[in-house]
Design a protein around this motif. Sequence first.
Motif, PDB file in Angstrom:
ATOM      1  N   LEU A 144      39.540  41.449  39.431  1.00 36.09           N
ATOM      2  CA  LEU A 144      39.575  39.961  39.382  1.00 36.09           C
ATOM      3  C   LEU A 144      37.688  39.331  39.805  1.00 36.09           C
ATOM      4  N   TRP A 145      37.991  38.430  39.015  1.00 31.21           N
ATOM      5  CA  TRP A 145      36.969  37.409  38.719  1.00 31.21           C
ATOM      6  C   TRP A 145      36.917  35.746  40.042  1.00 31.21           C
ATOM      7  N   VAL A 146      35.720  36.104  40.834  1.00 28.89           N
ATOM      8  CA  VAL A 146      35.522  35.155  42.178  1.00 28.89           C
ATOM      9  C   VAL A 146      34.756  33.882  41.746  1.00 28.89           C
ATOM     10  N   ASN A 147      35.070  32.417  42.091  1.00 28.21           N
ATOM     11  CA  ASN A 147      34.004  31.870  42.926  1.00 28.21           C
ATOM     12  C   ASN A 147      33.460  31.420  44.423  1.00 28.21           C
ATOM     13  N   PRO A 148      32.177  32.322  44.325  1.00 32.70           N
ATOM     14  CA  PRO A 148      32.138  32.699  45.587  1.00 32.70           C
ATOM     15  C   PRO A 148      32.443  31.352  47.328  1.00 32.70           C
ATOM     16  N   LYS A 149      32.124  29.736  45.818  1.00 34.60           N
ATOM     17  CA  LYS A 149      31.567  28.985  46.821  1.00 34.60           C
ATOM     18  C   LYS A 149      33.276  28.258  47.254  1.00 34.60           C
ATOM     19  N   VAL A 150      33.842  28.382  46.610  1.00 34.11           N
ATOM     20  CA  VAL A 150      35.316  28.284  46.591  1.00 34.11           C
ATOM     21  C   VAL A 150      35.568  28.746  48.801  1.00 34.11           C
ATOM     22  N   LEU A 151      35.414  30.074  47.494  1.00 33.07           N
ATOM     23  CA  LEU A 151      36.477  30.801  49.061  1.00 33.07           C
ATOM     24  C   LEU A 151      35.463  30.760  50.445  1.00 33.07           C
ATOM     25  N   LYS A 152      34.253  30.117  50.369  1.00 24.84           N
ATOM     26  CA  LYS A 152      33.530  29.946  51.607  1.00 24.84           C
ATOM     27  C   LYS A 152      33.985  28.741  52.195  1.00 24.84           C
ATOM     28  N   ALA A 153      33.911  27.506  51.419  1.00 22.19           N
ATOM     29  CA  ALA A 153      34.440  26.531  51.391  1.00 22.19           C
ATOM     30  C   ALA A 153      35.855  26.330  51.912  1.00 22.19           C
ATOM     31  N   VAL A 154      36.783  27.680  51.835  1.00 24.70           N
ATOM     32  CA  VAL A 154      37.829  27.939  52.769  1.00 24.70           C
ATOM     33  C   VAL A 154      37.922  28.914  53.872  1.00 24.70           C
ATOM     34  N   GLY A 155      36.759  29.476  53.732  1.00 27.77           N
ATOM     35  CA  GLY A 155      36.986  30.637  54.975  1.00 27.77           C
ATOM     36  C   GLY A 155      37.350  31.890  55.093  1.00 27.77           C
ATOM     37  N   TYR A 282      29.140  33.940  40.931  1.00 27.37           N
ATOM     38  CA  TYR A 282      30.530  34.360  40.812  1.00 27.37           C
ATOM     39  C   TYR A 282      30.307  35.817  40.968  1.00 27.37           C
ATOM     40  N   LEU A 283      31.651  35.881  41.350  1.00 21.22           N
ATOM     41  CA  LEU A 283      31.687  37.600  41.825  1.00 21.22           C
ATOM     42  C   LEU A 283      32.566  38.675  41.406  1.00 21.22           C
ATOM     43  N   CYS A 284      32.484  39.769  40.605  1.00 19.90           N
ATOM     44  CA  CYS A 284      33.541  40.881  39.699  1.00 19.90           C
ATOM     45  C   CYS A 284      34.429  41.877  41.014  1.00 19.90           C
ATOM     46  N   VAL A 285      35.060  41.136  40.980  1.00 25.33           N
ATOM     47  CA  VAL A 285      35.420  42.956  42.091  1.00 25.33           C
ATOM     48  C   VAL A 285      36.369  43.252  41.165  1.00 25.33           C
ATOM     49  N   PRO A 286      37.126  44.308  42.025  1.00 26.95           N
ATOM     50  CA  PRO A 286      38.423  45.464  41.048  1.00 26.95           C
ATOM     51  C   PRO A 286      39.967  44.351  41.877  1.00 26.95           C
ATOM     52  N   ALA A 287      40.489  44.542  40.857  1.00 26.55           N
ATOM     53  CA  ALA A 287      42.071  43.665  41.334  1.00 26.55           C
ATOM     54  C   ALA A 287      42.253  44.014  43.066  1.00 26.55           C
ATOM     55  N   PRO A 288      42.485  43.453  43.179  1.00 26.67           N
ATOM     56  CA  PRO A 288      43.548  43.793  44.881  1.00 26.67           C
ATOM     57  C   PRO A 288      44.125  45.073  45.288  1.00 26.67           C
ATOM     58  N   GLY A 289      43.573  46.199  46.012  1.00 24.65           N
ATOM     59  CA  GLY A 289      44.283  46.890  46.032  1.00 24.65           C
ATOM     60  C   GLY A 289      44.044  48.546  44.561  1.00 24.65           C
ATOM     61  N   THR A 290      42.938  48.142  43.528  1.00 27.72           N
ATOM     62  CA  THR A 290      42.262  49.049  42.830  1.00 27.72           C
ATOM     63  C   THR A 290      41.006  49.773  43.082  1.00 27.72           C
ATOM     64  N   GLN A 291      40.754  49.347  43.964  1.00 25.93           N
ATOM     65  CA  GLN A 291      39.165  49.655  43.981  1.00 25.93           C
ATOM     66  C   GLN A 291      39.282  51.149  43.406  1.00 25.93           C
ATOM     67  N   HIS A 292      39.257  51.906  43.287  1.00 25.39           N
ATOM     68  CA  HIS A 292      38.875  53.488  43.120  1.00 25.39           C
ATOM     69  C   HIS A 292      39.029  53.406  41.349  1.00 25.39           C
ATOM     70  N   GLN A 293      40.494  52.633  41.035  1.00 27.54           N
ATOM     71  CA  GLN A 293      41.148  52.835  39.513  1.00 27.54           C
ATOM     72  C   GLN A 293      40.166  51.671  38.834  1.00 27.54           C
ATOM     73  N   PHE A 294      40.889  52.319  36.959  1.00 29.06           N
ATOM     74  CA  PHE A 294      40.183  52.047  36.024  1.00 29.06           C
ATOM     75  C   PHE A 294      41.190  51.871  35.272  1.00 29.06           C
ATOM     76  N   THR A 295      41.623  50.807  34.512  1.00 27.73           N
ATOM     77  CA  THR A 295      42.317  50.501  32.806  1.00 27.73           C
ATOM     78  C   THR A 295      41.845  50.100  32.852  1.00 27.73           C
ATOM     79  N   PHE A 296      41.756  51.096  31.462  1.00 31.81           N
ATOM     80  CA  PHE A 296      40.731  50.780  30.280  1.00 31.81           C
ATOM     81  C   PHE A 296      41.468  50.131  28.761  1.00 31.81           C
ATOM     82  N   ASN A 297      40.306  49.809  27.763  1.00 29.10           N
ATOM     83  CA  ASN A 297      40.865  49.273  26.548  1.00 29.10           C
ATOM     84  C   ASN A 297      39.563  49.822  26.105  1.00 29.10           C
ATOM     85  N   ILE A 298      39.552  50.044  25.032  1.00 27.24           N
ATOM     86  CA  ILE A 298      38.738  50.563  24.392  1.00 27.24           C
ATOM     87  C   ILE A 298      37.943  50.399  22.764  1.00 27.24           C
TER      88      ILE A 298
END
Length: 418
Positions: A144-155, A282-298
Amino acid sequence: MKLKYLILSSVLAWLPMTSAIAAGQVEVLHWWTSSGEAKSVKILKHMMEQQGHSWKDFAVAGGGGESAMTVLKMRAVSGNPPTAAQLKGHDIQEWGRLGFLTSLDSVAQQEHWDNVLSPVVANIMKYNGHYVAVPINVHRVNWLWVNPKVLKAVGVKVPTTLAEFFIAADKIKAAGFVVLAHGGQPWQDATLFESIALAVLGSADYRKAFVDLDMTVINSDKMVNVFRQFKHMKAYIDPQAEGRHWNAATEMVIDGQAAMQFMGDWAKGEFAQAGQQPGKDYLCVPAPGTQHQFTFNIDSLAFFKLKGTEADNIAQYDLAKTLLMPSFQRVFNLNKGSIPVRLDMDMSAFDQCALDSMTTFKQASLSGDLVPSFSQNLATTADVQSAIVDVVSEFFNQADSNPILAPSRLARAIKSAI
């Protein structure tokens, strides 16, 4: 420019010179034609030439490689395949069954591939227990790619679960921002669906559904919930999303028009090109609910049986060896935004997104949470993958689609494609 030459010099310094007697030619079919990918191919060419071999580039433009596969089939059937071709997943197995691929076991044993590759990855590169392909990199799809400024502006905080995502999404939407940058293309719909499915089903049931094609899981109440949560996402995508390319969606996050995007780590190149820094812009974080999982493409190259000279066979083996050398692994993945496929890599040159990705990749390799991406053609055959994507995208884009009925429709589509 100085850095470019330093990188090239460090790469070439790893390579022993090969006598002219052993000089052969390698011809590689690929569709690495973007700027970062082209840089990596150029490095590989230099590395092969440093070993005394000549390089014949066989680049066929086209994002998913459909055009390249058409050309490859014509060449192979006529008895003139290239040295190696960009193949992945089940396509490797299919070409192996047809008898076109050559064994790389001698190189693999010499270079100890079984010791430096994840068993999950190594098995994909083998046909009947023999290496016939070489993995080059690993993409993590469930980002999940995140714009932290938007999240901060919204709270609101970065969501770590689907429930948190929807709570934050309502606040972001009320503040006038686009919540989810998305492109209305079937493969992008499938990429979004895939991350939600992983979160709702868990790794084991995800694998049963999209790798084993287990109809019990596909027709389950959990799958109904997957479709329900997936449909909920539609409310947070802007009306202009139809036909939008993924990189244009990423630009929406970069520019602050949108708060977030579900997309694989190839999106990182867009942020880098815009001069943005991970963890700050920007922030790169795991998709919500998938913190310890890894969907791979090779990305991988499969190697074909040749009718050429002994020198060409030597060149083919040198190419296979070079692809997994730490020097090439480093430069290729720095350019592409992915992570090296070797588990023993020095990661000091990589950014925090890549470091986090590698850590999760190693942990998931041991925990059973490393799963293949169906949206990127790794989990199943091309026919089944196409059937899944069609059902998922049609469901997402029909206003009156029913989550309760969707699993049975998915099951029928898969059965018809098997």
